[in-house]
Motif scaffolding. Structure first.
Motif, PDB file in Angstrom:
ATOM      1  N   GLU A   6       0.851  -1.257  -0.138  1.00 48.54           N
ATOM      2  CA  GLU A   6       0.059   0.119  -0.050  1.00 48.54           C
ATOM      3  C   GLU A   6       0.891   1.345   0.084  1.00 48.54           C
ATOM      4  O   GLU A   6       0.218   2.300   0.034  1.00 48.54           O
ATOM      5  CB  GLU A   6      -0.895  -0.029   1.164  1.00 48.54           C
ATOM      6  N   GLY A   7       2.261   1.137   0.011  1.00 46.85           N
ATOM      7  CA  GLY A   7       3.160   2.344   0.175  1.00 46.85           C
ATOM      8  C   GLY A   7       3.256   2.931   1.476  1.00 46.85           C
ATOM      9  O   GLY A   7       3.887   4.109   1.628  1.00 46.85           O
ATOM     10  N   LYS A   8       2.739   2.393   2.497  1.00 44.60           N
ATOM     11  CA  LYS A   8       3.086   2.746   3.891  1.00 44.60           C
ATOM     12  C   LYS A   8       4.448   2.011   4.515  1.00 44.60           C
ATOM     13  O   LYS A   8       4.203   1.175   5.365  1.00 44.60           O
ATOM     14  CB  LYS A   8       1.715   2.524   4.822  1.00 44.60           C
ATOM     15  N   SER A   9       5.568   2.621   4.011  1.00 43.35           N
ATOM     16  CA  SER A   9       6.773   1.967   4.544  1.00 43.35           C
ATOM     17  C   SER A   9       6.989   2.093   6.080  1.00 43.35           C
ATOM     18  O   SER A   9       7.421   1.368   6.543  1.00 43.35           O
ATOM     19  CB  SER A   9       7.814   2.821   3.691  1.00 43.35           C
TER      20      SER A   9
ATOM     21  N   LEU B 240      12.000  -6.748   6.353  1.00 42.22           N
ATOM     22  CA  LEU B 240      12.522  -5.517   6.740  1.00 42.22           C
ATOM     23  C   LEU B 240      13.365  -5.176   5.302  1.00 42.22           C
ATOM     24  O   LEU B 240      13.284  -3.857   5.044  1.00 42.22           O
ATOM     25  CB  LEU B 240      13.317  -5.506   8.079  1.00 42.22           C
ATOM     26  N   GLY B 241      14.110  -5.943   5.080  1.00 47.10           N
ATOM     27  CA  GLY B 241      14.837  -5.549   3.886  1.00 47.10           C
ATOM     28  C   GLY B 241      14.334  -5.573   2.655  1.00 47.10           C
ATOM     29  O   GLY B 241      14.804  -4.386   1.718  1.00 47.10           O
ATOM     30  N   ARG B 242      13.177  -5.827   2.459  1.00 48.37           N
ATOM     31  CA  ARG B 242      12.185  -5.811   1.090  1.00 48.37           C
ATOM     32  C   ARG B 242      11.920  -4.158   1.329  1.00 48.37           C
ATOM     33  O   ARG B 242      11.635  -3.518   0.339  1.00 48.37           O
ATOM     34  CB  ARG B 242      10.887  -6.503   1.283  1.00 48.37           C
ATOM     35  N   VAL B 243      11.439  -3.628   2.585  1.00 43.50           N
ATOM     36  CA  VAL B 243      11.055  -2.378   2.473  1.00 43.50           C
ATOM     37  C   VAL B 243      12.087  -1.232   2.358  1.00 43.50           C
ATOM     38  O   VAL B 243      12.134  -0.511   1.580  1.00 43.50           O
ATOM     39  CB  VAL B 243      10.570  -2.214   4.100  1.00 43.50           C
ATOM     40  N   HIS B 244      13.463  -1.767   3.001  1.00 45.55           N
ATOM     41  CA  HIS B 244      14.558  -0.952   2.448  1.00 45.55           C
ATOM     42  C   HIS B 244      14.882  -0.860   0.972  1.00 45.55           C
ATOM     43  O   HIS B 244      15.176   0.263   0.545  1.00 45.55           O
ATOM     44  CB  HIS B 244      15.707  -1.358   3.319  1.00 45.55           C
ATOM     45  N   PHE B 245      14.777  -2.041   0.606  1.00 48.94           N
ATOM     46  CA  PHE B 245      14.856  -2.217  -1.072  1.00 48.94           C
ATOM     47  C   PHE B 245      13.970  -1.417  -1.983  1.00 48.94           C
ATOM     48  O   PHE B 245      14.389  -0.688  -2.738  1.00 48.94           O
ATOM     49  CB  PHE B 245      15.068  -3.466  -1.612  1.00 48.94           C
ATOM     50  N   GLN B 246      12.768  -1.305  -1.246  1.00 44.64           N
ATOM     51  CA  GLN B 246      11.569  -0.385  -2.046  1.00 44.64           C
ATOM     52  C   GLN B 246      11.752   0.952  -1.923  1.00 44.64           C
ATOM     53  O   GLN B 246      11.854   1.747  -2.640  1.00 44.64           O
ATOM     54  CB  GLN B 246      10.361  -0.668  -1.418  1.00 44.64           C
ATOM     55  N   GLN B 247      12.491   1.420  -0.563  1.00 46.35           N
ATOM     56  CA  GLN B 247      13.050   2.794  -0.387  1.00 46.35           C
ATOM     57  C   GLN B 247      14.368   3.181  -1.220  1.00 46.35           C
ATOM     58  O   GLN B 247      14.742   4.430  -0.767  1.00 46.35           O
ATOM     59  CB  GLN B 247      12.925   3.043   1.067  1.00 46.35           C
ATOM     60  N   ASN B 248      14.871   2.335  -1.909  1.00 52.06           N
ATOM     61  CA  ASN B 248      16.226   2.324  -2.505  1.00 52.06           C
ATOM     62  C   ASN B 248      17.332   2.557  -1.391  1.00 52.06           C
ATOM     63  O   ASN B 248      18.284   3.268  -1.865  1.00 52.06           O
ATOM     64  CB  ASN B 248      16.205   3.683  -3.316  1.00 52.06           C
ATOM     65  N   ARG B 249      17.146   1.999  -0.373  1.00 54.57           N
ATOM     66  CA  ARG B 249      18.210   2.054   0.549  1.00 54.57           C
ATOM     67  C   ARG B 249      19.073   0.764   0.629  1.00 54.57           C
ATOM     68  O   ARG B 249      18.504  -0.270   1.224  1.00 54.57           O
ATOM     69  CB  ARG B 249      17.470   2.117   2.132  1.00 54.57           C
ATOM     70  N   ASP B 250      19.681   0.444  -0.306  1.00 58.23           N
ATOM     71  CA  ASP B 250      20.184  -0.881  -0.705  1.00 58.23           C
ATOM     72  C   ASP B 250      21.353  -1.351   0.424  1.00 58.23           C
ATOM     73  O   ASP B 250      21.212  -2.335   0.769  1.00 58.23           O
ATOM     74  CB  ASP B 250      21.005  -0.637  -2.049  1.00 58.23           C
ATOM     75  N   GLU B 251      22.083  -0.396   0.976  1.00 57.30           N
ATOM     76  CA  GLU B 251      22.837  -1.034   1.945  1.00 57.30           C
ATOM     77  C   GLU B 251      22.040  -1.389   3.411  1.00 57.30           C
ATOM     78  O   GLU B 251      22.452  -2.502   3.828  1.00 57.30           O
ATOM     79  CB  GLU B 251      23.865   0.350   2.601  1.00 57.30           C
ATOM     80  N   ASP B 252      21.018  -0.593   3.632  1.00 52.02           N
ATOM     81  CA  ASP B 252      20.053  -1.264   4.884  1.00 52.02           C
ATOM     82  C   ASP B 252      19.437  -2.588   4.388  1.00 52.02           C
ATOM     83  O   ASP B 252      19.363  -3.498   5.204  1.00 52.02           O
ATOM     84  CB  ASP B 252      18.988  -0.138   5.309  1.00 52.02           C
ATOM     85  N   ALA B 253      19.118  -2.613   3.128  1.00 55.23           N
ATOM     86  CA  ALA B 253      18.642  -3.828   2.803  1.00 55.23           C
ATOM     87  C   ALA B 253      19.509  -5.101   2.822  1.00 55.23           C
ATOM     88  O   ALA B 253      19.281  -5.982   3.131  1.00 55.23           O
ATOM     89  CB  ALA B 253      17.866  -3.660   1.276  1.00 55.23           C
ATOM     90  N   LEU B 254      20.807  -4.764   2.302  1.00 57.82           N
ATOM     91  CA  LEU B 254      21.597  -5.937   2.429  1.00 57.82           C
ATOM     92  C   LEU B 254      22.183  -6.172   3.978  1.00 57.82           C
ATOM     93  O   LEU B 254      22.253  -7.455   4.119  1.00 57.82           O
ATOM     94  CB  LEU B 254      23.049  -5.327   1.734  1.00 57.82           C
ATOM     95  N   ALA B 255      21.996  -5.296   4.759  1.00 58.57           N
ATOM     96  CA  ALA B 255      22.398  -5.412   6.168  1.00 58.57           C
ATOM     97  C   ALA B 255      21.249  -6.521   6.640  1.00 58.57           C
ATOM     98  O   ALA B 255      21.579  -7.377   7.592  1.00 58.57           O
ATOM     99  CB  ALA B 255      22.507  -4.235   6.765  1.00 58.57           C
ATOM    100  N   SER B 256      19.941  -5.826   6.285  1.00 55.16           N
ATOM    101  CA  SER B 256      18.834  -6.739   6.908  1.00 55.16           C
ATOM    102  C   SER B 256      18.780  -8.121   6.435  1.00 55.16           C
ATOM    103  O   SER B 256      18.727  -9.141   7.092  1.00 55.16           O
ATOM    104  CB  SER B 256      17.787  -6.043   6.635  1.00 55.16           C
ATOM    105  N   TRP B 257      19.001  -8.337   5.185  1.00 57.41           N
ATOM    106  CA  TRP B 257      19.196  -9.753   4.290  1.00 57.41           C
ATOM    107  C   TRP B 257      20.263 -10.529   4.846  1.00 57.41           C
ATOM    108  O   TRP B 257      20.141 -11.921   4.963  1.00 57.41           O
ATOM    109  CB  TRP B 257      19.201  -9.587   3.011  1.00 57.41           C
ATOM    110  N   GLN B 258      21.221  -9.806   5.192  1.00 59.06           N
ATOM    111  CA  GLN B 258      22.660 -10.761   5.891  1.00 59.06           C
ATOM    112  C   GLN B 258      22.123 -11.406   7.225  1.00 59.06           C
ATOM    113  O   GLN B 258      22.497 -12.261   7.593  1.00 59.06           O
ATOM    114  CB  GLN B 258      23.808  -9.823   6.109  1.00 59.06           C
TER     115      GLN B 258
END
Length: 633
Positions: free
Chosen positions: A148-151, A181-199
């Motif tokens: 829904e876009g409610k990050s 949580l990584g999906r949300v960061h990836f959607q926000q173009n926060r690639d580093e945060d997404a990678l940290a969550s996925w690790q």
């Protein structure tokens, strides 16, 4: 009326009022209560087995599980133990969660939300007893908020799921929460945060040996590197993901595993085309096509044809590329994939224009425009329909809440009267018991006061007699001490006179007489010195007290008389030099005796010998009479 009679009458009144104060009594558990749990558990196992073979039939089987639970909820509550009921609810919640996520993946958004809301209402009641399901629904709700876009809401829900999973140490759910949580960061173009969550998710999946979870995370990381145009790194992650999917499928074959693996193979083939590894890409495309045929699933067919079209373009074969794109377009038409229908016509139109076939290019361009407009209208209609449905649901929920509040008010009123009657009865009983107890306590207190008064009078008389006896003993001891001191003083004066007379004789000329008199003087001096020391030591012993000497003998029987005397002198604050003179020994010998005394008294290096002696003096032995204290009112 006695208190016992009043209590019996109140209890009898409560028994008569019981049918009116209680509304519904719970049925006793049936002897076949385990069959109810076995039924829902067997339905879940059946649904899991069917889903591995046929996705659509599996979804229907999971629906049977949830429908059985809702239909027989009251029956399950009445006929299962609390623990078995919670387990049955956990099974039903897993089935509801599967239906919600599957409907969401198939684009049935309203149906997915309906199942999720139903599960939320069920899990909230027993969230402390089934925290794992509570965290799973938070993760699912987070995905829907992201859709829904409610990050911000999605992040809050995912973090709550992380906290719950850490609290119960559920590593699989923890991995799911970090994945979301990584999906949300990836959607926000926060690639580093997404990678940290996925690790973190990858680490949790590794510890829980969840191969499917590891494969999903490796695919997500590959997508990040593809987005950053690090194609070589992305290819390595895609290959690792495919290996994990194969391992998971070998352990427990599943429709979802094969479907996800097919998507990763498509991503890998697309990146291999970008790297120019066309033969390897074609091999993976063939594998993906085989998996799709095994699944008998057509939703991924347009994507595979599109990737194959990209492969043909890389090989400079425009005609075959157009053919693959047209196949993809036809399949999208067949399955009504609106998103793909808006993309393929423009690709085909551009390629046909390059080949000079303007007529066909114009046709596909019109198709692109038509589907694009249709997609926009469909989205608008979808939004209006969702708003209307949400409004209807909200209105129905408000009506249900009002009806529930009305019923609760009626039940509350009837139960309030019963509670007031019970409380009034209990209050009367309590008051009667309190008054009776107060009266009994006052009588006992009066008797105790009289007994204490008589005992106090007797104690006063006894202590007066003891005091008189102590005064008499003190006077006798004082008289004896004065006589003893007078006798010693007289002897001391007599010996001193003898010494003075002999000094006068010493001046005579007779040499032999002088020698004899000199030896006599020496003897007298020595005798006086010894007499003074003995008398002083006896006086010291008397000053310290006979009881102290007795306590030393009782507590430390290994002490000799010299050691006891040294302890008495130390108690009178005499130094080692004074003690050496009085005992006619060297100062070093006194120090050695003090060291041995510390050992015999069991003292460590931190304790002071004088303090230990004072403690022995102050301690009263167990058989010593102690004065009794008199309480006066």
């Amino acid at each position: 009326m006695t208190v016992r009679t009043l209590a019996v009458k109140c209890a009898f009144a409560l028994i008569l009022m019981a049918p009116f104060l209680t509304s519904v009594s719970k049925d006793s558990p049936q002897p076949w209560k385990s069959a109810a749990y076995d039924r829902i558990n067997n339905l879940y196992q059946r649904a899991d087995s069917i889903e591995r073979l046929d996705h659509s039939l599996g979804l229907e089987a999971y629906g049977d599980v949830s429908r059985y639970f809702f239909k027989n909820d009251t029956f399950l509550v009445n006929n299962l133990t609390p623990k078995a009921y919670i387990e049955a609810k956990r099974i039903a919640l897993d089935a509801i969660l599967y239906q919600s996520s599957t409907n969401f993946f198939q684009g049935k958004i309203l149906q997915a939300y309906k199942w999720l809301d139903t599960g939320d209402s069920l899990v909230w009641e027993h969230r402390d007893k089934i925290p794992s399901q509570y965290a799973k629904f938070k993760v699912q709700r987070s995905y829907y908020q992201l859709f829904e876009g409610k990050s911000a809401n999605a992040i809050a829900l995912a973090l709550e799921a992380v906290r719950t999973a850490k609290k119960i140490n559920d590593l699989t759910v923890l991995g799911d929460a970090y994945h979301c949580l990584g999906r949300v960061h990836f959607q926000q173009n926060r690639d580093e945060d997404a990678l940290a969550s996925w690790q973190k998710a990858l680490e949790a999946y590794r510890k829980s040996a969840c191969y499917t979870g590891k494969a999903n995370i490796l695919n997500e990381i590959g997508r990040v590197y593809t987005k950053q145009n690090q194609i070589g790194t992305a290819v390595n992650y895609y290959r690792s993901a495919i290996e994990q999917y194969h391992t998971a499928n070998d352990c427990a074959p599943s429709y979802d595993i094969k479907r996800n693996m097919n998507m990763v193979i498509g991503n890998l083939a697309g990146d291999l085309i970008k790297l120019g590894k066309l033969e390897e890409a074609e091999k993976y495309l063939a594998e993906a096509e085989q998996v799709r045929l095994d699944l008998m699933e057509s939703s991924s067919e347009p994507s595979l044809h599109s990737i194959r079209g990209n492969l043909m373009l890389a090989k400079k074969d425009t005609a075959k590329a157009i053919l693959q794109y047209e196949k993809a377009y036809k399949v999208a038409l067949k399955i009504n994939d609106v998103d793909q229908l808006a993309n393929f016509p423009i690709k085909i139109s551009n390629l046909l224009e390059k080949t000079g076939n303007t007529k066909s290019a114009l046709f596909y361009f019109k198709e692109h425009k038509r589907w694009n407009d249709s997609l926009m209208n469909a989205n608008a209609q979808k939004n209006v329909f969702e708003l209307q449905t949400a409004f209807e649901q909200e209105r129905q929920e408000k009506d249900m809440v009002l009806l529930k509040q009305k019923n609760q008010a009626l039940n509350y009123r009837s139960s309030t009267y019963g509670i007031i009657a019970i409380l009034t009865t209990l209050l009367g009983i309590t008051l009667a018991l309190f008054l009776n107890k107060k009266k009994r306590l006052s009588q006992e207190e009066k008797r105790n006061m009289e007994i204490k008064y008589h005992l106090a009078q007797e104690n006063i008389k006894t202590q007066e007699a003891d005091g008189k006896k102590l005064r008499d003993n003190f006077e006798n001891q004082s008289t004896k001490l004065k006589e003893s001191l007078l006798s010693m003083n007289e002897r001391y004066i007599l010996l001193k006179d003898i010494r003075d007379k002999l000094k006068t004789i010493k001046g005579l000329p007779d040499t032999s007489r002088q020698k004899e008199i000199a030896s006599m003087l020496n003897w007298l001096n020595h005798s006086i010195s010894i007499l003074n020391k003995e008398e002083y030591l006896n006086q010291v012993t008397g000053e310290v007290g006979d009881r102290f000497m007795e306590r030393l003998g009782n507590q430390y029987p290994n002490l000799n008389q010299t050691e006891k005397t040294i302890l008495c002198l130390i108690a009178l604050n005499r130094s080692s030099g004074d003690i050496s003179v009085l005992l006619d020994i060297s100062k070093k010998a006194v120090e050695m005796k003090r060291y041995r005394l510390r050992k015999k008294l069991n003292l460590d290096s931190a304790q002071d010998l004088r303090e230990a002696i004072e403690k022995i003096k102050s301690e009263a032995p167990e058989n010593e009479e102690k004065p009794e204290t008199i309480e006066t009112t």
